[in-house]
Design an enzyme around this catalytic site. Structure first.
Site, PDB file in Angstrom:
ATOM      1  N   PHE A   6      27.134  42.973  30.215  1.00 13.57           N
ATOM      2  CA  PHE A   6      26.711  44.352  30.498  1.00 13.57           C
ATOM      3  C   PHE A   6      25.309  44.613  29.975  1.00 13.57           C
ATOM      4  CE2 PHE A   6      31.291  44.034  29.835  1.00 13.57           C
ATOM      5  CZ  PHE A   6      31.710  44.258  31.128  1.00 13.57           C
ATOM      6  N   GLY A  62      30.964  37.374  35.763  1.00 17.60           N
ATOM      7  CA  GLY A  62      32.226  38.056  36.079  1.00 17.60           C
ATOM      8  C   GLY A  62      32.067  38.907  37.320  1.00 17.60           C
ATOM      9  N   ARG A 122      24.343  46.505  52.673  1.00 19.24           N
ATOM     10  CA  ARG A 122      25.374  45.599  53.180  1.00 19.24           C
ATOM     11  C   ARG A 122      26.148  45.014  52.002  1.00 19.24           C
ATOM     12  NH1 ARG A 122      24.007  39.829  55.964  1.00 19.24           N
ATOM     13  NH2 ARG A 122      26.147  39.135  56.374  1.00 19.24           N
ATOM     14  N   ILE A 123      27.443  44.956  52.158  1.00 23.85           N
ATOM     15  CA  ILE A 123      28.290  44.438  51.088  1.00 23.85           C
ATOM     16  C   ILE A 123      28.698  43.004  51.432  1.00 23.85           C
ATOM     17  CG2 ILE A 123      30.484  44.749  49.888  1.00 23.85           C
ATOM     18  CD1 ILE A 123      28.238  46.868  49.348  1.00 23.85           C
ATOM     19  N   GLN A 166      33.291  45.889  41.002  1.00 26.55           N
ATOM     20  CA  GLN A 166      32.073  46.252  40.273  1.00 26.55           C
ATOM     21  C   GLN A 166      31.920  47.768  40.156  1.00 26.55           C
ATOM     22  OE1 GLN A 166      29.352  44.381  38.769  1.00 26.55           O
ATOM     23  NE2 GLN A 166      31.109  43.037  38.714  1.00 26.55           N
ATOM     24  N   VAL A 192      24.416  46.616  43.236  1.00 26.00           N
ATOM     25  CA  VAL A 192      25.822  46.977  43.050  1.00 26.00           C
ATOM     26  C   VAL A 192      26.186  47.137  41.571  1.00 26.00           C
ATOM     27  CG1 VAL A 192      28.182  46.039  43.203  1.00 26.00           C
ATOM     28  CG2 VAL A 192      26.720  46.052  45.226  1.00 26.00           C
ATOM     29  N   GLU A 212      25.238  47.848  38.495  1.00 20.95           N
ATOM     30  CA  GLU A 212      25.060  48.942  37.553  1.00 20.95           C
ATOM     31  C   GLU A 212      25.273  50.311  38.193  1.00 20.95           C
ATOM     32  OE1 GLU A 212      21.415  46.754  36.677  1.00 20.95           O
ATOM     33  OE2 GLU A 212      21.518  47.595  34.661  1.00 20.95           O
TER      34      GLU A 212
HETATM   35  N1  MCN Z   1      27.716  42.376  45.629  1.00 21.24           N
HETATM   36  C1  MCN Z   1      28.032  42.395  46.977  1.00 21.24           C
HETATM   37  N2  MCN Z   1      27.139  42.871  47.880  1.00 21.24           N
HETATM   38  C2  MCN Z   1      25.910  43.287  47.495  1.00 21.24           C
HETATM   39  C3  MCN Z   1      25.548  43.223  46.133  1.00 21.24           C
HETATM   40  C4  MCN Z   1      26.481  42.757  45.214  1.00 21.24           C
HETATM   41  O1  MCN Z   1      29.136  41.990  47.340  1.00 21.24           O
HETATM   42  N3  MCN Z   1      25.059  43.750  48.384  1.00 21.24           N
HETATM   43  C5  MCN Z   1      28.742  41.999  44.630  1.00 21.24           C
HETATM   44  C6  MCN Z   1      28.842  40.498  44.385  1.00 21.24           C
HETATM   45  O2  MCN Z   1      30.161  40.164  44.069  1.00 21.24           O
HETATM   46  C7  MCN Z   1      27.933  40.318  43.164  1.00 21.24           C
HETATM   47  C8  MCN Z   1      28.196  41.595  42.385  1.00 21.24           C
HETATM   48  O3  MCN Z   1      28.431  42.591  43.383  1.00 21.24           O
HETATM   49  O4  MCN Z   1      28.281  39.178  42.425  1.00 21.24           O
HETATM   50  C9  MCN Z   1      27.042  42.050  41.473  1.00 21.24           C
HETATM   51  O5  MCN Z   1      25.824  41.918  42.143  1.00 21.24           O
HETATM   52  P1  MCN Z   1      24.457  42.559  41.619  1.00 21.24           P
HETATM   53  O6  MCN Z   1      24.469  44.010  41.814  1.00 21.24           O
HETATM   54  O7  MCN Z   1      23.358  41.787  42.259  1.00 21.24           O
HETATM   55  O8  MCN Z   1      24.440  42.305  40.050  1.00 21.24           O
HETATM   56  P2  MCN Z   1      24.084  40.950  39.270  1.00 21.24           P
HETATM   57  O9  MCN Z   1      24.717  39.805  39.923  1.00 21.24           O
HETATM   58  O10 MCN Z   1      22.613  40.911  39.001  1.00 21.24           O
HETATM   59  O11 MCN Z   1      24.882  41.178  37.905  1.00 21.24           O
HETATM   60  C10 MCN Z   1      24.355  41.921  36.863  1.00 21.24           C
HETATM   61  C11 MCN Z   1      24.937  43.321  36.792  1.00 21.24           C
HETATM   62  C12 MCN Z   1      24.438  44.004  35.599  1.00 21.24           C
HETATM   63  S1  MCN Z   1      22.766  44.175  35.477  1.00 21.24           S
HETATM   64  C13 MCN Z   1      25.290  44.430  34.604  1.00 21.24           C
HETATM   65  S2  MCN Z   1      24.664  45.264  33.265  1.00 21.24           S
HETATM   66  C14 MCN Z   1      26.705  44.210  34.720  1.00 21.24           C
HETATM   67  C15 MCN Z   1      27.142  44.083  36.128  1.00 21.24           C
HETATM   68  O12 MCN Z   1      26.356  43.247  36.840  1.00 21.24           O
HETATM   69  N4  MCN Z   1      27.359  43.465  33.802  1.00 21.24           N
HETATM   70  C16 MCN Z   1      28.629  43.005  34.105  1.00 21.24           C
HETATM   71  N5  MCN Z   1      28.471  43.920  36.317  1.00 21.24           N
HETATM   72  C17 MCN Z   1      29.205  43.248  35.388  1.00 21.24           C
HETATM   73  N6  MCN Z   1      30.451  42.824  35.659  1.00 21.24           N
HETATM   74  C18 MCN Z   1      31.118  42.079  34.745  1.00 21.24           C
HETATM   75  N7  MCN Z   1      32.354  41.644  35.060  1.00 21.24           N
HETATM   76  N8  MCN Z   1      30.582  41.771  33.541  1.00 21.24           N
HETATM   77  C19 MCN Z   1      29.361  42.205  33.195  1.00 21.24           C
HETATM   78  O13 MCN Z   1      28.833  41.876  32.036  1.00 21.24           O
HETATM   79 MO1  MOS Z   2      22.173  44.870  33.250  1.00 22.36          MO
HETATM   80  S1  MOS Z   2      22.028  46.196  31.699  1.00 22.36           S
HETATM   81  O1  MOS Z   2      20.510  45.042  33.796  1.00 22.36           O
HETATM   82  O2  MOS Z   2      22.136  43.364  32.387  1.00 22.36           O
END
Ligand code: MCN
Ligand code: MOS
Length: 760
Positions: free
Chosen positions: A243, A470, A650-651, A660, A725, A727
């Site tokens: 996080f 995760g 798009r998801i 998330q 997604v 945050e």
């Molecule tokens: N996703 C999707 N379609 C999109 C974007 C994302 O399906 N258009 C889904 C995917 O499954 C992707 C997930 O959402 O793996 C998260 O994508 P993204 O928003 O790109 O985030 P990051 O992969 O960069 O992950 C970091 C983000 C951050 S900054 C924090 S803080 C946070 C978060 O993710 N910490 C987490 N979610 C968390 N979830 C878990 N379980 N643990 C953390 O520490």
């Molecule tokens: Mo998330 S607080 O940008 O790792």
């Protein structure tokens, strides 16, 4: 599957399907090995000792009893001469979360700072010896609380935002509301505490470290140890939550690295839960003075905003409280300053939506106050001030399905039945309230690389050093490659979280999914082209000298489109062409990018593209609707239900995305009602540094949570059309709850968390 079948099956697209997590089974079976679960031969165990005063110097430290304790290999303190070199911090364009270097001098700058390290044959021996160390201090006056007159706010010039003439416009506005909005120190509290294993071999260092960013960690470790980055390998295949607090490697890891070098043995160092409260910082305390001015019809005229966050005495963490205020609504006049207050505290750090989170709390509560002052429905007020373009950058949105979020969220919640007056709904002794808020998170972009390997047995492997914390990175990357190579996503292996793999930026700023799917998509296309070229150019191939355009490919075969029986499997093609594997490597860098740029993208934030790049402003959006019940006698607040409508473009995987968004909402409930670091103003000690007293939301606190996806593919935001997604889900939740509590009780709580004492 026969060839004709493969051809006629209408294949379901993998991206966009609610696939289960690829790593899910491993995790529930206990087969996913987390960093410190690794076991190495001859491993030694280290325990850190932390200061018990907030400011001063160490006068003396008696380590003799510890040293003579059974099994002790070493006791290190500031006299031991362990050299750790400075590493560049986030603020300096580097990747370290703190500038602090442990055990380099006798200074103590906060309560709970690392002051010694004990290494023993076993963890128990190290723990016992650590308790035998006696430290005497020379105390200095500490600035523990921001209210201390010696705590002087420092303006961050780069965070001043201004247009129009906000102060007179506010004074002239027909309706003005305003107040002070605060959030306390909050802690990330992942289930997996920090810990690492450092192992040196022939001048090279391998570090098993739970990290959101192995490239950043490698960079920082190489700076700390003054060795080439090529000599450092960081491995983080699984992370038990971060996080934000595992975005930058923290100083205790430097101790493990130096101790392992000194002792010539692998060293495992795990922080205890209480130590995770002071070895690194969570979200800093924030304070926002926010005023809104509007005309009688609800049109915003001015926003005036002055905020600060606490930070360490000699270190900087910025929590920009004006991340959302200039963005959400169309206001002709705007002024905002953000300041820092330096205190005797560990440097705070990232925690889910740093900046956007507190910013939306203040703005969205203030909007609710303005709505009441105008006797307007809070949703109607937001629609009245809907920003048709980015009010700050004055450029169009890449996409903004926020109206749809309001609409669909309100419909699902039944918002139209909400009485305007507070205290008008009740169930027995329970006062019922409905509140709502908007949320947003920017689309950040950093270029990166990806590699796909096709092995002789036909197995496909996607590789990236990017991490799955995760979130679902493993799953969505298999889905991405599957759609190009037309194989089942379950048949693709994904390797992540190791600096030996292709360079990738941080899994932070909710950017990784969009970046890596983009890179993997491009790489899969390249592999597809390589296969087709190989099929038509390999003499022994049944497709030799066919036109590449006439070929089709799926399920591990290539064939001639109008003659499906003329075909060859991937593995057969490799054998016929004398290749033991085929490797496609692509990236999302500009063609002019140098090797240095590539390293920077992997190890600093300097290559991150802002959300306004390219003439459009790219953000995710949300609308949160909440019902609370407040016990009239006890002031206890329960969230009864929550609907979140989200635009993340798009998801890629709706199941993981829902998880998330829900995760963010859950964390938002904790922030609204429970989370608060209790810092003793006398000595800066955190009195609730454990998960029994620092309360996070648990199952019993969480009601039915509904999520609605209102996004549409946004190809101006990212290559594959997705937006942020991870945050987004937390932003606005605490405000919606505070607004619901006001609607239930008539009490406006501007200070988080919303606890009983504030309601009675
Ligand atoms: N996703 C999707 N379609 C999109 C974007 C994302 O399906 N258009 C889904 C995917 O499954 C992707 C997930 O959402 O793996 C998260 O994508 P993204 O928003 O790109 O985030 P990051 O992969 O960069 O992950 C970091 C983000 C951050 S900054 C924090 S803080 C946070 C978060 O993710 N910490 C987490 N979610 C968390 N979830 C878990 N379980 N643990 C953390 O520490
Ligand atoms: Mo998330 S607080 O940008 O790792």
């Amino acid at each position: 599957m026969s060839m004709t079948e493969a051809q006629t099956t209408t294949r379901k697209q993998a991206l966009g399907s609610p696939l289960d997590r690829a790593d899910g089974r491993l995790k529930i079976q206990g087969l996913a090995t987390y960093a410190i679960e690794k076991s190495l031969e001859n491993m030694a165990y280290a325990v850190v000792v932390q200061s018990t005063i907030p400011h001063g110097r160490i006068r003396s430290m008696n380590i003799e009893r510890a040293r003579q304790s059974p099994g002790i290999l070493a006791v290190y303190n500031h006299h031991s001469g362990l050299i750790i070199h400075p590493a560049k911090t986030f603020g300096q364009g580097g990747a370290a979360a703190q500038a602090f270097l442990p055990l380099q001098d006798d200074k103590v700058l906060w309560n709970g700072q690392h002051i010694a390290l004990v290494v023993a044959e076993t963890l128990e021996q190290a723990t016992e010896a650590a308790a035998l160390i006696e430290t005497e201090y020379e105390q200095q006056a500490a600035i523990v609380h921001p209210d201390n007159p010696d705590a002087r706010p420092e303006t961050v010039d780069a965070l001043t935002i201004e247009w129009g003439d906000a102060v007179p416009a506010l004074a002239q506005a027909e309706v003005q509301i305003g107040g002070v909005y605060t959030t306390p120190r909050e802690y990330n509290s992942p289930i997996e505490p920090h810990g690492c294993i450092a192992h040196w071999q022939d001048g090279s260092l391998t570090l098993w470290e739970p990290s959101q960013w192995v490239g950043g960690a490698r960079q920082v470790v190489s700076e700390w140890m003054a060795i080439d980055r090529e000599k450092v390998r960081v491995i983080s295949p699984y992370v038990g939550g971060g996080f934000g607090c595992k975005g930058g490697i923290q100083p205790h890891s430097a101790l493990a690295c130096v101790a392992a070098r000194e002792l010539k043995r692998p060293v495992k160092l795990a922080l205890t839960r209480p130590q995770t409260f002071t070895a690194f910082g969570g979200r800093p305390r924030t304070h926002q003075q926010l005023a809104l001015g509007a005309s009688r019809d609800g049109t915003l005229q001015s926003i005036v905003h002055d905020s600060w966050n606490e930070t360490a005495l000699n270190d900087v963490h910025k929590e920009p409280c004006n991340a959302v205020t200039p963005l959400m609504y169309a206001s002709p006049n705007f002024l905002s300053h953000h300041k820092l207050i330096h205190l005797n505290t560990v440097n705070p750090s990232w925690m889910r939506a740093p900046g956007e989170n507190p910013s939306a709390f203040a703005l969205e509560v203030a909007m609710d106050e303005l709505a009441w002052a105008l006797k307007m429905d809070p949703l109607a007020l937001r629609l009245k001030n809907y920003a048709e373009q980015d009010p700050q950058a004055k450029i169009p949105w890449s996409s903004r399905q926020l109206r749809e979020a309001y609409q669909q969220g309100a419909d699902a919640f039944g918002w139209s039945k909400r009485p305007l007056e507070p205290r008008s709904l009740r169930e027995g002794r329970q006062l019922i309230g409905w509140g709502m808020a908007s949320g947003t998170y920017p689309v950040r972009r950093t270029p990166g690389e990806a590699q796909i390997v096709l092995y002789a047995d036909g197995r496909l492997e996607v590789q990236s050093s990017g991490v799955d914390i995760g979130t679902g990175t493993y799953t969505i990357l298999a889905q991405t490659a599957a759609d190009v190579l037309l194989v089942a996503p379950e048949s693709i292996t994904v390797l992540l979280g190791d600096t030996l793999l292709p360079r990738a930026p941080v899994a932070g700023g909710s950017q990784l999914a969009n970046l890596l799917t983009g890179a993997v998509h491009k790489t899969a296309l390249a592999l597809r082209d390589m296969l087709i070229t190989l099929a038509v150019s390999t003499e022994k191939s049944p497709l030799w000298q066919q036109s590449p355009a006439a070929l089709a490919l799926a399920d591990g075969f290539l064939w001639l489109s109008d003659k499906p029986n003329l075909r060859v499997s991937f593995s057969e093609l490799l054998r016929l062409s004398g290749n033991d594997k085929l490797i496609a490597h692509q990236d999302t860098f500009a063609t002019t990018a140098s090797e240095d740029d590539r390293n920077k993208a992997d190890s600093t934030s300097s290559m991150m593209v802002p959300p306004t790049e390219g003439g459009v402003s790219a953000h995710s959006w949300s609308a949160i609707f909440v019902e609370v019940a407040v016990d009239e006698d006890f002031g206890t607040v329960r969230v009864k239900r929550m609907v979140g409508a989200f635009d993340s473009g798009r998801i890629y995987n709706p199941k993981l995305t829902e998880s998330q968004w829900i995760g963010g909402m859950v964390m938002g409930i904790g922030q609204a009602l429970l989370e608060e670091g209790a810092i003793d103003d006398r000595d800066g000690r955190i009195t609730n540094a454990n998960l029994a007293d620092y309360l996070v939301a648990v199952n019993a606190d969480i009601p039915e949570l509904t999520t609605i996806d209102v996004g549409k593919p946004d190809y101006l935001a990212t290559v594959l059309g997705g937006k942020a997604v991870g945050e987004l889900g937390i932003v606005g939740v605490a405000a919606a709850i505070s607004n619901a509590v006001w609607h239930a009780t008539g009490k406006r709580i501007r200070d988080l968390p919303i606890t009983q004492d504030k309601l009675l």
